[in-house]
Design a protein around this motif. Structure first.
Motif, PDB file in Angstrom:
ATOM      1  N   GLY A 163      41.565  42.801  51.841  1.00  0.00           N
ATOM      2  CA  GLY A 163      42.011  41.450  52.178  1.00  0.00           C
ATOM      3  C   GLY A 163      41.294  40.426  51.325  1.00  0.00           C
ATOM      4  O   GLY A 163      40.134  40.617  50.959  1.00  0.00           O
ATOM      5  N   TRP A 164      42.013  39.344  50.992  1.00  0.00           N
ATOM      6  CA  TRP A 164      41.387  38.251  50.225  1.00  0.00           C
ATOM      7  C   TRP A 164      42.109  36.963  50.600  1.00  0.00           C
ATOM      8  O   TRP A 164      42.993  37.002  51.460  1.00  0.00           O
ATOM      9  N   ASP A 165      41.748  35.838  50.004  1.00  0.00           N
ATOM     10  CA  ASP A 165      42.449  34.627  50.452  1.00  0.00           C
ATOM     11  C   ASP A 165      43.843  34.491  49.842  1.00  0.00           C
ATOM     12  O   ASP A 165      44.464  33.451  49.919  1.00  0.00           O
ATOM     13  N   TRP A 166      44.323  35.573  49.245  1.00  0.00           N
ATOM     14  CA  TRP A 166      45.719  35.691  48.810  1.00  0.00           C
ATOM     15  C   TRP A 166      46.232  37.108  49.061  1.00  0.00           C
ATOM     16  O   TRP A 166      47.360  37.432  48.696  1.00  0.00           O
ATOM     17  N   GLY A 167      45.402  37.972  49.644  1.00  0.00           N
ATOM     18  CA  GLY A 167      45.781  39.392  49.704  1.00  0.00           C
ATOM     19  C   GLY A 167      45.722  39.946  51.115  1.00  0.00           C
ATOM     20  O   GLY A 167      44.847  39.585  51.897  1.00  0.00           O
ATOM     21  N   ILE A 355      40.187  39.309  33.726  1.00  0.00           N
ATOM     22  CA  ILE A 355      40.374  40.324  34.764  1.00  0.00           C
ATOM     23  C   ILE A 355      39.287  40.098  35.800  1.00  0.00           C
ATOM     24  O   ILE A 355      38.106  40.363  35.560  1.00  0.00           O
ATOM     25  N   TRP A 356      39.728  39.592  36.918  1.00  0.00           N
ATOM     26  CA  TRP A 356      38.831  39.115  37.970  1.00  0.00           C
ATOM     27  C   TRP A 356      38.134  40.291  38.665  1.00  0.00           C
ATOM     28  O   TRP A 356      38.730  41.352  38.889  1.00  0.00           O
ATOM     29  N   GLY A 357      36.860  40.067  39.031  1.00  0.00           N
ATOM     30  CA  GLY A 357      36.011  41.148  39.518  1.00  0.00           C
ATOM     31  C   GLY A 357      36.283  41.706  40.908  1.00  0.00           C
ATOM     32  O   GLY A 357      35.600  42.653  41.313  1.00  0.00           O
ATOM     33  N   ASN A 421      29.928  39.719  37.220  1.00  0.00           N
ATOM     34  CA  ASN A 421      30.590  39.624  38.519  1.00  0.00           C
ATOM     35  C   ASN A 421      31.323  38.304  38.644  1.00  0.00           C
ATOM     36  O   ASN A 421      31.134  37.393  37.830  1.00  0.00           O
ATOM     37  N   ASN A 422      32.127  38.188  39.702  1.00  0.00           N
ATOM     38  CA  ASN A 422      32.793  36.937  40.032  1.00  0.00           C
ATOM     39  C   ASN A 422      32.055  36.235  41.166  1.00  0.00           C
ATOM     40  O   ASN A 422      31.940  36.805  42.274  1.00  0.00           O
ATOM     41  N   GLU A 423      31.532  35.064  40.894  1.00  0.00           N
ATOM     42  CA  GLU A 423      31.017  34.139  41.920  1.00  0.00           C
ATOM     43  C   GLU A 423      29.933  34.699  42.825  1.00  0.00           C
ATOM     44  O   GLU A 423      29.772  34.243  43.950  1.00  0.00           O
ATOM     45  N   THR A 424      29.193  35.686  42.358  1.00  0.00           N
ATOM     46  CA  THR A 424      28.135  36.210  43.219  1.00  0.00           C
ATOM     47  C   THR A 424      26.866  35.377  43.080  1.00  0.00           C
ATOM     48  O   THR A 424      26.195  35.094  44.073  1.00  0.00           O
ATOM     49  N   TYR A 488      36.046  25.356  39.130  1.00  0.00           N
ATOM     50  CA  TYR A 488      36.112  24.023  39.741  1.00  0.00           C
ATOM     51  C   TYR A 488      37.166  24.013  40.847  1.00  0.00           C
ATOM     52  O   TYR A 488      38.355  24.194  40.587  1.00  0.00           O
ATOM     53  N   TRP A 489      36.720  23.795  42.058  1.00  0.00           N
ATOM     54  CA  TRP A 489      37.628  23.917  43.206  1.00  0.00           C
ATOM     55  C   TRP A 489      37.693  22.667  44.084  1.00  0.00           C
ATOM     56  O   TRP A 489      38.189  22.734  45.201  1.00  0.00           O
ATOM     57  N   GLU A 490      37.147  21.535  43.577  1.00  0.00           N
ATOM     58  CA  GLU A 490      37.202  20.316  44.404  1.00  0.00           C
ATOM     59  C   GLU A 490      38.646  19.848  44.572  1.00  0.00           C
ATOM     60  O   GLU A 490      39.012  19.314  45.608  1.00  0.00           O
ATOM     61  N   TRP A 492      42.025  21.074  45.406  1.00  0.00           N
ATOM     62  CA  TRP A 492      42.440  22.157  46.295  1.00  0.00           C
ATOM     63  C   TRP A 492      41.424  22.352  47.424  1.00  0.00           C
ATOM     64  O   TRP A 492      41.507  21.646  48.419  1.00  0.00           O
ATOM     65  N   HIS A 493      40.420  23.232  47.263  1.00  0.00           N
ATOM     66  CA  HIS A 493      39.542  23.500  48.414  1.00  0.00           C
ATOM     67  C   HIS A 493      38.873  22.210  48.906  1.00  0.00           C
ATOM     68  O   HIS A 493      38.683  22.024  50.101  1.00  0.00           O
ATOM     69  N   GLY A 494      38.513  21.306  47.971  1.00  0.00           N
ATOM     70  CA  GLY A 494      37.815  20.066  48.346  1.00  0.00           C
ATOM     71  C   GLY A 494      38.755  18.901  48.622  1.00  0.00           C
ATOM     72  O   GLY A 494      38.282  17.795  48.877  1.00  0.00           O
ATOM     73  N   SER A 510      36.777  28.465  33.776  1.00  0.00           N
ATOM     74  CA  SER A 510      37.315  29.820  33.921  1.00  0.00           C
ATOM     75  C   SER A 510      38.057  30.019  35.241  1.00  0.00           C
ATOM     76  O   SER A 510      38.621  31.088  35.460  1.00  0.00           O
ATOM     77  N   GLU A 511      38.026  29.036  36.103  1.00  0.00           N
ATOM     78  CA  GLU A 511      38.834  29.067  37.332  1.00  0.00           C
ATOM     79  C   GLU A 511      39.016  27.656  37.851  1.00  0.00           C
ATOM     80  O   GLU A 511      38.057  26.891  37.951  1.00  0.00           O
ATOM     81  N   PHE A 512      40.237  27.339  38.201  1.00  0.00           N
ATOM     82  CA  PHE A 512      40.597  26.151  38.974  1.00  0.00           C
ATOM     83  C   PHE A 512      42.026  26.440  39.380  1.00  0.00           C
ATOM     84  O   PHE A 512      42.726  27.164  38.670  1.00  0.00           O
ATOM     85  N   TYR A 600      43.452  29.170  34.334  1.00  0.00           N
ATOM     86  CA  TYR A 600      43.734  28.748  35.708  1.00  0.00           C
ATOM     87  C   TYR A 600      43.752  29.957  36.633  1.00  0.00           C
ATOM     88  O   TYR A 600      43.933  31.096  36.221  1.00  0.00           O
ATOM     89  N   TRP A 601      43.522  29.670  37.890  1.00  0.00           N
ATOM     90  CA  TRP A 601      43.606  30.656  38.943  1.00  0.00           C
ATOM     91  C   TRP A 601      44.969  30.525  39.565  1.00  0.00           C
ATOM     92  O   TRP A 601      45.241  29.480  40.120  1.00  0.00           O
ATOM     93  N   GLN A 602      45.847  31.419  39.493  1.00  0.00           N
ATOM     94  CA  GLN A 602      45.792  32.792  39.139  1.00  0.00           C
ATOM     95  C   GLN A 602      47.123  33.139  38.514  1.00  0.00           C
ATOM     96  O   GLN A 602      48.139  32.480  38.811  1.00  0.00           O
ATOM     97  N   SER A 611      50.351  31.328  47.331  1.00  0.00           N
ATOM     98  CA  SER A 611      49.105  31.539  46.592  1.00  0.00           C
ATOM     99  C   SER A 611      49.036  30.638  45.375  1.00  0.00           C
ATOM    100  O   SER A 611      49.947  29.870  45.109  1.00  0.00           O
ATOM    101  N   TRP A 612      47.972  30.830  44.608  1.00  0.00           N
ATOM    102  CA  TRP A 612      47.729  30.026  43.403  1.00  0.00           C
ATOM    103  C   TRP A 612      48.451  30.584  42.185  1.00  0.00           C
ATOM    104  O   TRP A 612      48.241  30.096  41.086  1.00  0.00           O
ATOM    105  N   SER A 613      49.262  31.620  42.344  1.00  0.00           N
ATOM    106  CA  SER A 613      49.855  32.297  41.176  1.00  0.00           C
ATOM    107  C   SER A 613      50.910  31.443  40.483  1.00  0.00           C
ATOM    108  O   SER A 613      51.552  30.596  41.106  1.00  0.00           O
TER     109      SER A 613
HETATM  110  C1  BMA Z   1      37.950  32.000  43.435  1.00  0.00           C
HETATM  111  C2  BMA Z   1      38.288  33.403  43.076  1.00  0.00           C
HETATM  112  C3  BMA Z   1      38.822  34.185  44.220  1.00  0.00           C
HETATM  113  C4  BMA Z   1      39.598  33.345  45.176  1.00  0.00           C
HETATM  114  C5  BMA Z   1      40.024  32.046  44.572  1.00  0.00           C
HETATM  115  C6  BMA Z   1      40.770  31.157  45.499  1.00  0.00           C
HETATM  116  O1  BMA Z   1      36.823  31.921  44.190  1.00  0.00           O
HETATM  117  O2  BMA Z   1      37.228  34.001  42.429  1.00  0.00           O
HETATM  118  O3  BMA Z   1      37.775  34.839  44.881  1.00  0.00           O
HETATM  119  O4  BMA Z   1      40.683  34.046  45.609  1.00  0.00           O
HETATM  120  O5  BMA Z   1      38.931  31.363  44.094  1.00  0.00           O
HETATM  121  O6  BMA Z   1      39.974  30.708  46.574  1.00  0.00           O
END
Ligand code: BMA
Length: 821
Positions: A163-167, A355-357, A421-424, A488-490, A492-494, A510-512, A600-602, A611-613
């Motif tokens: 499971g993930w926030d799109w899966g 290729i996301w981790g 890794n991704n975001e660890t 950068y997720w402000e 959308w998430h923010g 590398s991600e927004f 961009y994500w994803q 989803s963000w696809s």
């Molecule tokens: C990032 C990605 C994913 C996640 C996406 C959307 O954090 O690395 O883990 O699905 O944002 O929240």
């Protein structure tokens, strides 16, 4: 090398039951059960729950095979499992051979002593992954993402399966890659590692080969052939000694490999064979390689710390998106599906994919396609968003996983970067995880010491970056906008407005991302009519990011009028997404130099979901993908509007200086021209310029701002290369008029040609679609002024079914934002 292929026909059953199903390997438990109608489609409505029911049980696969005397007489006999997902117990003739715990590994098991002449039997029993992680999680909880089954970081199984926030939570299992038994005597190729040294008009290719040989084998020869893209062959042969052999080729006038947009992708073939004293081949390996250098430079500079890809010495602006696994049921992946996805990426002018981790390392064919298509691969190791506990057992399997995958992938021309890794790291610093010093030390040990040390041995040529995002590591402000890469997720998430992107000049984003719903055709595949309300249980089941449907509505309220129906809501959600990402990308490309990449994500989805696809799980392009084709075009005109002013920029990512004419028009909602201008623009190669700053303070009042827009086109060699339209108010406050579309369709041999016109005025986000059929339009979600004709082609081979001119015309629909309220 003798081989018994064990792919193909096996039997499968749930452990403890007595009904064996005839199944195919490679494959998976859920795919097998689905094929037999034993379970319903887990993607339909709220069937997702089936996933955890199945994963709570154990399953076994078995088959018979035979080996002859010659096979048994070989000195070494290995069972080679290229992918076992995940907790497998392997038996040969009922004797236990090995237990596995890592789906990312390639296992080689010595089975010589278990085999007999004639018929043999192999059984692979899979134990429940969920039961395993739950038990460990209860003992010692590890932090991770809340959308996944807790405890998933304990198991080397693709995280997203839990499971993930799109899966969905559908952790399938099974023999997911090739399985075979291979037998050999005297010698086999153990390891081939190639490096290149580039100098002017010459590349030195060093092919390092390690041969594993048994003590009595002598007179062994190694031959290596290099075939140029034109088919010229050079062969070298050397005797095999006990140490590693280095065979060197000096390639004069090399044909260099370039990423998409910068040149061609010529591939050279390398074949390595070990021969016995009678010149017969004992073992052979083949590779396609590209002659190129890829460096990543991250060095302190006036802004902070850069992050930049260089290919053959040329600094490249990275353009692309993040790739996630293509299905939860891995058995349904195919080279055809991946090829389509990657070709669609190239069509949208990508030069890079990350290729996301949180997934799995893709198949060889994924990288072969990237080599051929010119997509630089950003390769995460498969760790994401979680705390890992470095027990001896865990570390042992991770080290083997790293070695297996680096050796498998390091020769690919497309491989651009390894990332820990991704975001660890970001998780440790920003997500409120319990700051357990042991686990924090584990993080540093694994990603900043052990893996980079291994990389020095295994692939020192490819840049290693400890995490994404990071400023360089050591828990030192991984979110620093001026150092390294950024997620950068402000927006959308923010919940920040799109304009927020313009406040940052990331060195490499590398991600927004921004979510949208898939199209109605896709929604129909998993819903019944009663479900078609975004707050219904089924629609919420297909939305994994908590509160996200509300977020879409929030951004909708900021930008568009309230849509009249469900389908209009799906469409406007895609427009929001496309506009958001375009806002960011255009800004960063205008600041080319300081910023050197946007992913961009994803890119894709693994099931039908909000989803963000930019491409949904059926391969349908959302508005964003059509937008990407334009905002990632090598030569891009963009407008930066601000109050009553606007500046026109051109970003030139081509290898030529360009010269063109920019025509701009300030127009009313019915497309009358209020003001216009033309000027010549020159922009150097690989650079971005602000070409003009226009102020409309004299013409624009607070009233007419609501019905005035600016349009600009870049014309080179009498052809429009790039165009843009901006409004001076939010679209919800713009006084759109009924566009009154006029459509004409003509048929040619391979294509249909559509002409679209409007008789009313500006039509914004014009969407063309086919009812109950799919195709690719040469452009879509475009803006159209009255008086202009937009010509769109549909290649016939992109149609999901054969259609006559009449049928196509009947299925064709057109709408714009005006038609949504
Ligand atoms: C990032 C990605 C994913 C996640 C996406 C959307 O954090 O690395 O883990 O699905 O944002 O929240």
């Amino acid at each position: 090398m003798l081989k018994v292929d064990l792919n193909g026909h096996w039997k499968m059953q749930e452990v403890g039951t007595s009904e064996w199903l005839d199944v195919q390997v490679p494959g998976s438990v859920m795919n097998d059960l689905l094929q037999y109608g034993k379970i319903e489609d887990p993607f339909y409505r709220d069937n997702e729950k089936i996933g955890l029911e199945i994963a709570a049980k154990d399953y076994e696969y078995t088959r018979k095979f035979s080996v002859d005397e010659e096979f048994l007489l070989q000195d070494k006999i290995l069972l080679i499992c290229e992918g076992l997902d995940t907790l497998a117990e392997v038996f040969v003739n009922e004797q236990p051979v090995e237990k596995t715990n890592n789906m990312h590994r390639i296992y080689e098991m010595d089975v010589k002593s278990f085999l007999r002449k004639g018929e043999n039997e192999i059984t692979v029993k899979f134990n429940s992954p969920t039961q395993y992680i739950q038990a460990l999680q209860e003992e010692d909880p590890l932090a991770g993402v809340g959308d996944a089954v807790a405890g998933y970081p304990y198991l080397r199984k693709a995280h997203y399966m839990f499971g993930w926030d799109w899966g969905p939570q559908i952790p399938d299992m099974g023999i997911w890659r090739n399985i075979s038994i291979q037998a050999w005597s005297s010698a086999k190729l153990d390891d081939v590692y190639m490096t290149q040294v580039h100098s002017e008009n010459e590349v030195r290719l060093d092919v390092r080969v390690k041969v594993e040989r048994l003590s009595e084998a002598d007179n062994l020869q190694l031959t290596v052939s290099l075939t140029s893209p034109e088919g010229q062959v050079e062969v070298k042969t050397v005797p095999v000694s006990d140490v590693q052999e280095i065979i060197t080729f000096n390639v004069e006038n090399p044909e260099l490999w370039w990423p998409n947009g910068y040149g061609k992708q010529p591939l050279y073939q390398v074949e390595v064979s070990v021969l016995d004293g009678n010149n017969s081949k004992l073992d052979t390996k083949e590779y396609n390689i590209g002659l190129r250098t890829i460096e990543v430079k991250s060095v302190p500079d006036e802004f902070g710390r850069s992050f930049e890809f260089y290919v053959n010495g040329l600094s490249i602006f990275g353009m692309g998106a993040n790739y996630i696994p293509e299905d939860n049921l891995l058995a349904r992946n195919s080279v055809e599906k991946t090829e389509r996805l990657l070709r669609d990426s190239v069509e949208a002018n990508f030069n890079m994919v990350r290729i996301w981790g949180g997934g799995h390392y893709p198949e060889d064919y994924f990288y072969d396609l990237c080599d051929r298509l010119g997509l630089i691969v950003w390769q995460d190791f498969m760790f994401a968003c979680s705390v890992y506990k470095l027990t001896d057992e865990f570390l042992d399997t991770v080290k083997k996983e790293v070695a297996d995958n680096v050796k498998r992938l390091r020769h690919h021309a497309s491989l651009g970067i390894w990332c820990g890794n991704n975001e660890t790291e970001e998780g440790w610093v920003h997500w409120g995880w319990p700051q357990d010093p042991m686990r924090k030390t584990d993080y540093i040990k694994l990603f900043e010491y052990i893996i980079p040390e291994m990389m020095k041995e295994l692939d020192p040529e490819t840049f290693y970056w400890p995490s994404s995002p990071t400023s360089g590591g050591g828990f030192d402000q991984p979110r620093d906008p001026n150092r390294g890469d950024v997620h950068y997720w402000e927006v959308w998430h923010g919940l920040k407005p799109f304009t927020e992107y313009r406040k940052y000049f990331f060195r490499f984003c590398s991600e927004f991302g921004f979510q949208s719903f898939p199209s109605l055709k896709t929604v129909k595949t998993f819903t019944i009519p009663e479900d078609r309300n975004i707050f219904s249980r089924v629609m919420e089941t297909h939305q994994k990011n908590a509160g996200a449907n509300g977020k879409i509505l929030f951004y909708l309220s900021e930008n568009f009028l309230y849509p009249k129906d469900f389908d209009s809501l799906l469409y406007t959600s895609q427009l929001l997404q496309a506009e958001a990402i375009k806002y960011g990308v255009e800004h960063w490309r205008r600041n080319r130099g300081r910023c050197m990449g946007s992913l961009y994500w994803q890119l894709n989805d693994c099931w039908p979901v909000a989803s963000w696809s930019s491409i949904d799980s059926f391969g349908r392009w959302k508005a964003l993908h059509y937008f990407a084709k334009k905002f990632y075009a090598p030569i891009l005109l963009s407008i930066e509007e601000e109050g009553k002013t606007a500046s026109i920029h051109v970003t030139n990512d081509s290898l030529e200086d360009i010269q063109g004419r920019i025509e701009w028009k300030l127009r009313t909602n019915t497309s009358e021209i209020l003001k216009e201008g033309t000027f010549e623009a020159k922009v150097g190669k690989l650079s971005a310029e602000k070409c003009i700053e226009l102020s409309f303070k004299d013409v624009l009042s607070d009233e007419n701002m609501r019905n005035t827009y600016l349009e600009a086109v870049l014309i080179m060699d009498e052809e429009v290369h790039s165009n843009a339209v901006v409004l001076f108010v939010k679209p919800k406050h713009f006084e759109f008029v009924d566009p009154q579309f006029e459509l004409d369709v003509q048929e040619e041999q391979d294509q249909f040609i559509l002409s679209v016109q409007t008789n009313g005025g500006l039509a914004k986000y014009v969407e063309l679609d086919l009812e109950d059929a799919d195709c690719k339009f040469s452009d879509n979600y475009f803006d159209l002024s009255k008086g202009d004709t937009k010509t769109i082609t549909i290649m016939k081979d992109s149609l999901s079914e054969t259609l006559s001119l009449q049928e196509l015309t009947k299925k064709l629909s057109v709408r714009s934002i005006y038609n949504t309220y």
